[in-house]
Design a protein around this motif. Structure first.
Motif, PDB file in Angstrom:
ATOM      1  N   TYR A 146     -83.213   8.696  39.858  1.00 30.53           N
ATOM      2  CA  TYR A 146     -82.344   8.118  40.875  1.00 30.53           C
ATOM      3  C   TYR A 146     -80.970   7.826  40.285  1.00 30.53           C
ATOM      4  CZ  TYR A 146     -80.281   4.708  43.996  1.00 30.53           C
ATOM      5  OH  TYR A 146     -79.421   4.040  44.819  1.00 30.53           O
TER       6      TYR A 146
ATOM      7  N   GLN B 148     -73.398   6.963  42.579  1.00 34.43           N
ATOM      8  CA  GLN B 148     -72.017   6.821  42.124  1.00 34.43           C
ATOM      9  C   GLN B 148     -71.544   5.381  42.313  1.00 34.43           C
ATOM     10  OE1 GLN B 148     -67.793   7.992  43.732  1.00 34.43           O
ATOM     11  NE2 GLN B 148     -68.800   9.905  43.161  1.00 34.43           N
TER      12      GLN B 148
ATOM     13  N   TYR C 185     -71.792   6.333  37.083  1.00 31.05           N
ATOM     14  CA  TYR C 185     -72.992   6.400  37.894  1.00 31.05           C
ATOM     15  C   TYR C 185     -74.013   5.427  37.324  1.00 31.05           C
ATOM     16  CZ  TYR C 185     -71.430  10.607  40.331  1.00 31.05           C
ATOM     17  OH  TYR C 185     -70.734  11.486  41.111  1.00 31.05           O
TER      18      TYR C 185
ATOM     19  N   THR D 171     -84.625  -0.975  48.473  1.00 28.47           N
ATOM     20  CA  THR D 171     -85.844  -0.861  47.666  1.00 28.47           C
ATOM     21  C   THR D 171     -85.518  -0.274  46.300  1.00 28.47           C
ATOM     22  OG1 THR D 171     -86.243   1.284  48.659  1.00 28.47           O
ATOM     23  CG2 THR D 171     -87.372  -0.593  49.645  1.00 28.47           C
TER      24      THR D 171
ATOM     25  N   ASN E 240     -87.522   1.985  41.829  1.00 29.91           N
ATOM     26  CA  ASN E 240     -87.234   3.061  40.887  1.00 29.91           C
ATOM     27  C   ASN E 240     -87.549   2.653  39.449  1.00 29.91           C
ATOM     28  OD1 ASN E 240     -85.902   5.186  42.631  1.00 29.91           O
ATOM     29  ND2 ASN E 240     -84.651   3.405  43.138  1.00 29.91           N
TER      30      ASN E 240
ATOM     31  N   PHE F 211     -95.792   2.441  46.196  1.00 28.32           N
ATOM     32  CA  PHE F 211     -94.692   2.334  47.157  1.00 28.32           C
ATOM     33  C   PHE F 211     -95.085   2.990  48.476  1.00 28.32           C
ATOM     34  CE2 PHE F 211     -90.697   4.037  49.023  1.00 28.32           C
ATOM     35  CZ  PHE F 211     -90.113   2.822  49.313  1.00 28.32           C
TER      36      PHE F 211
ATOM     37  N   THR G 157     -94.049   5.164  51.179  1.00 29.96           N
ATOM     38  CA  THR G 157     -92.961   6.122  51.455  1.00 29.96           C
ATOM     39  C   THR G 157     -92.615   6.184  52.940  1.00 29.96           C
ATOM     40  OG1 THR G 157     -94.593   7.894  51.484  1.00 29.96           O
ATOM     41  CG2 THR G 157     -93.344   7.584  49.446  1.00 29.96           C
ATOM     42  N   ASN G 158     -93.433   5.542  53.772  1.00 30.67           N
ATOM     43  CA  ASN G 158     -93.095   5.512  55.195  1.00 30.67           C
ATOM     44  C   ASN G 158     -92.162   4.363  55.554  1.00 30.67           C
ATOM     45  OD1 ASN G 158     -94.508   7.756  56.290  1.00 30.67           O
ATOM     46  ND2 ASN G 158     -96.409   6.662  55.879  1.00 30.67           N
ATOM     47  N   TRP G 159     -91.893   3.532  54.560  1.00 27.30           N
ATOM     48  CA  TRP G 159     -91.018   2.393  54.815  1.00 27.30           C
ATOM     49  C   TRP G 159     -89.604   2.862  55.163  1.00 27.30           C
ATOM     50  CZ3 TRP G 159     -86.496   0.636  52.669  1.00 27.30           C
ATOM     51  CH2 TRP G 159     -86.102  -0.644  53.056  1.00 27.30           C
ATOM     52  N   GLN G 160     -89.001   2.220  56.149  1.00 28.64           N
ATOM     53  CA  GLN G 160     -87.622   2.542  56.529  1.00 28.64           C
ATOM     54  C   GLN G 160     -86.771   1.282  56.545  1.00 28.64           C
ATOM     55  OE1 GLN G 160     -86.964   4.820  60.037  1.00 28.64           O
ATOM     56  NE2 GLN G 160     -88.715   6.177  59.720  1.00 28.64           N
ATOM     57  N   PRO G 161     -85.568   1.367  55.989  1.00 33.57           N
ATOM     58  CA  PRO G 161     -84.660   0.222  56.110  1.00 33.57           C
ATOM     59  C   PRO G 161     -84.221   0.077  57.566  1.00 33.57           C
ATOM     60  CG  PRO G 161     -83.533   2.084  55.118  1.00 33.57           C
ATOM     61  CD  PRO G 161     -84.967   2.471  55.250  1.00 33.57           C
TER      62      PRO G 161
ATOM     63  N   ILE H 239     -81.393  -0.040  58.961  1.00 33.67           N
ATOM     64  CA  ILE H 239     -80.257   0.781  59.415  1.00 33.67           C
ATOM     65  C   ILE H 239     -80.659   2.224  59.697  1.00 33.67           C
ATOM     66  CG2 ILE H 239     -77.765   0.628  59.004  1.00 33.67           C
ATOM     67  CD1 ILE H 239     -79.358   0.465  55.899  1.00 33.67           C
ATOM     68  N   PHE H 240     -81.626   2.736  58.951  1.00 36.34           N
ATOM     69  CA  PHE H 240     -81.900   4.177  58.964  1.00 36.34           C
ATOM     70  C   PHE H 240     -82.156   4.738  60.366  1.00 36.34           C
ATOM     71  CE2 PHE H 240     -84.519   8.010  58.106  1.00 36.34           C
ATOM     72  CZ  PHE H 240     -83.606   8.689  57.336  1.00 36.34           C
TER      73      PHE H 240
END
Lengths: 281, 281
Positions: free
Chosen positions: B82, B85, B105, B212, B216, B272, B274-278, B280-281
């Motif tokens: 991950y 910038q 970065y 999240t 990482n 984790f 992976t179906n989690w969404q913030p 805003i998304f």
DNA sequence: TCAAAAGTGTTGGACCTACACCCATGT
DNA sequence: ACATGGGTGTAGGTCCAACACTTTTGA
């Protein structure tokens, strides 16, 4: 780390926003407001005679912030405004002639307080209304996240012309990490400036929610409804008056002036509360 | 916009963080964790034999993201991580030889999963514990805001040595706009890398709260207490277990595995979601 | 047995949302 | 008189901080 390495050109570009009244309907109604961007018409190749965001090459002994301020003063007559570094764009083919890496800055101004005029290498300069239309959206699920696209039409118009731009904004969620990038589908703006613009709009909308950035768009004295209009434009949704006022209550100070001749109950004028502190500070 | 303009060198630099166990106290206690940064010992001038964050010059036909990934693989053997910038640094005297503009970065890794080894132009490579000590703070009021300084000692230590750095972080609040900049008071790191480091730490701490990003730093399977430890290090404050678990509940999925031989009640392993969404998304 | 951590439930307060209502002005 | 915006109060729900308490393991 030897001297023999390749050297690109480096520029700084500024996306300058303001919010201004468009038309007044009748003596009672409040004027409608619009988000606007400052564009300059290029006086040289490449993209001669096309509209672009103002920028300049970084000088040999110059810090980036100095370059961005010089550029604004030289090309647009603007100085001493709020500026913030956004992102650095380094795709090899951004510029048709040679490799140019560019750092973009966002600026916010109260346009009534500023007199723009075309400067060095600039044929013309003007504020353009920004209108965004979503043309198409997709949403896919992946093994480790999601993949979303949104095709957006960006219309930039002043009194005499409308610049059309179409971009595809791709948002990926990979293992919880949000990755956003943009493709230009069609653009009347010079270079990849449509990309820099959409990035700046996104950032601006975002920062409104947790900073006082919007106050940079306001005059010294303003009514709370004017402030609410600005927030509504940036957040792109209507807000409830009572709740909005409670939210911004400690960011403003009441003055003893008020608006007159409005065709309705006069409203108090407020000013920004310079003693306000964000929670983090 | 002519070809004759000055061309600086352009580099990309990466601040790579991980979180690792330091020492184990007794068979019952959990191991303590520490935030660490990846440094390389420079094999060339300038700053030969000094430790620095890994970086490289941007190639002629290379995107910035390509350069940063190449640099990491060449110099540290790290790939597919991950990266994000952060900021572009353009002060004229950053590099003693010539004008170098650098884009930094931030990268986050689970260090257990990665084998670092020194590569091109690198004499040595290692993870360094990060310890921050506040030495002095000031806070002044101004006409239009506030002015705050914090002198911070940054100690970077691996098994054999400790690099000392001192910086002054200045935070100004001017008309509600937060302006942050850093001065290096003393530094064992090469170039202005202490500046880039403190900026990255600040950003990392900030992003933990609303993304999240911390995941990482975690292995595939982890206990909720391990996750809480990571959050506590990044936020630099203790958290209440019950509340923490409610907060991250929908970002994780329970597996049917559990830890064993711990000297206390075994804890379930999670992964984790992976179906989690913030939002805003 | 017991130290250490795993894991869950409850309560009070802060804040946000939605809505309702009254006030003041110029034509 | 009335359209338009100025301005304020309240009820219900959500979320979060703080705390208390029970459970399970290995030595």
């Amino acid at each position: 780390m030897e001297e023999k390495y390749f050297r690109p050109s480096v520029t700084v570009d500024s996306i300058i926003f303001t919010i201004r009244d468009s038309q007044i309907n009748n003596y009672r109604k409040l004027p409608e407001k619009k988000l606007q961007i400052l564009l300059v018409k290029r006086g040289q190749d490449p993209f001669k005679d096309q509209w672009s965001i103002p920028g300049t090459f970084v000088g040999e002994k110059e810090r980036l912030e100095e370059a961005i301020n010089r550029s604004l003063e030289e090309k647009t007559n603007i100085k001493d405004i709020y500026l913030e570094q956004l992102y650095t764009w380094g795709d090899p083919n951004r510029d048709p002639r040679t490799r140019v890496i560019s750092t973009s800055y966002m600026g916010l101004v109260d346009s009534e307080n500023i007199k723009i005029k075309p400067g060095k290498f600039v044929e013309d300069i003007d504020w353009f209304d920004i209108q965004l239309n979503t043309l198409k959206e997709t949403n896919k699920e992946r093994k480790n996240g999601y993949y979303k696209t949104e095709d957006i039409e960006i219309l930039l118009s002043n009194k005499t012309l409308t610049l059309k731009n179409k971009v595809r904004v791709v948002k990926e969620l990979r293992n919880g990490n949000l990755i956003i990038y943009t493709q230009i589908l069609q653009s009347d703006l010079a270079f990849d400036h449509a990309k820099l613009l959409i990035y700046a709009i996104e950032r601006l909308k975002n920062k409104v929610e947790y900073t006082t950035i919007a106050f940079n768009l306001m005059p010294e004295r303003f009514t709370l409804t004017q402030l609410q209009q600005v927030y509504e434009i940036l957040l792109d949704k209507p807000l409830l008056k009572a709740n909005f006022r409670r939210k911004i209550a400690d960011m403003v100070i009441e003055t003893n002036e008020q608006e007159e001749n409005a065709g309705h109950r006069p409203s108090k004028l407020y000013k920004f509360n310079t003693n306000w502190q964000p929670h983090i500070f």
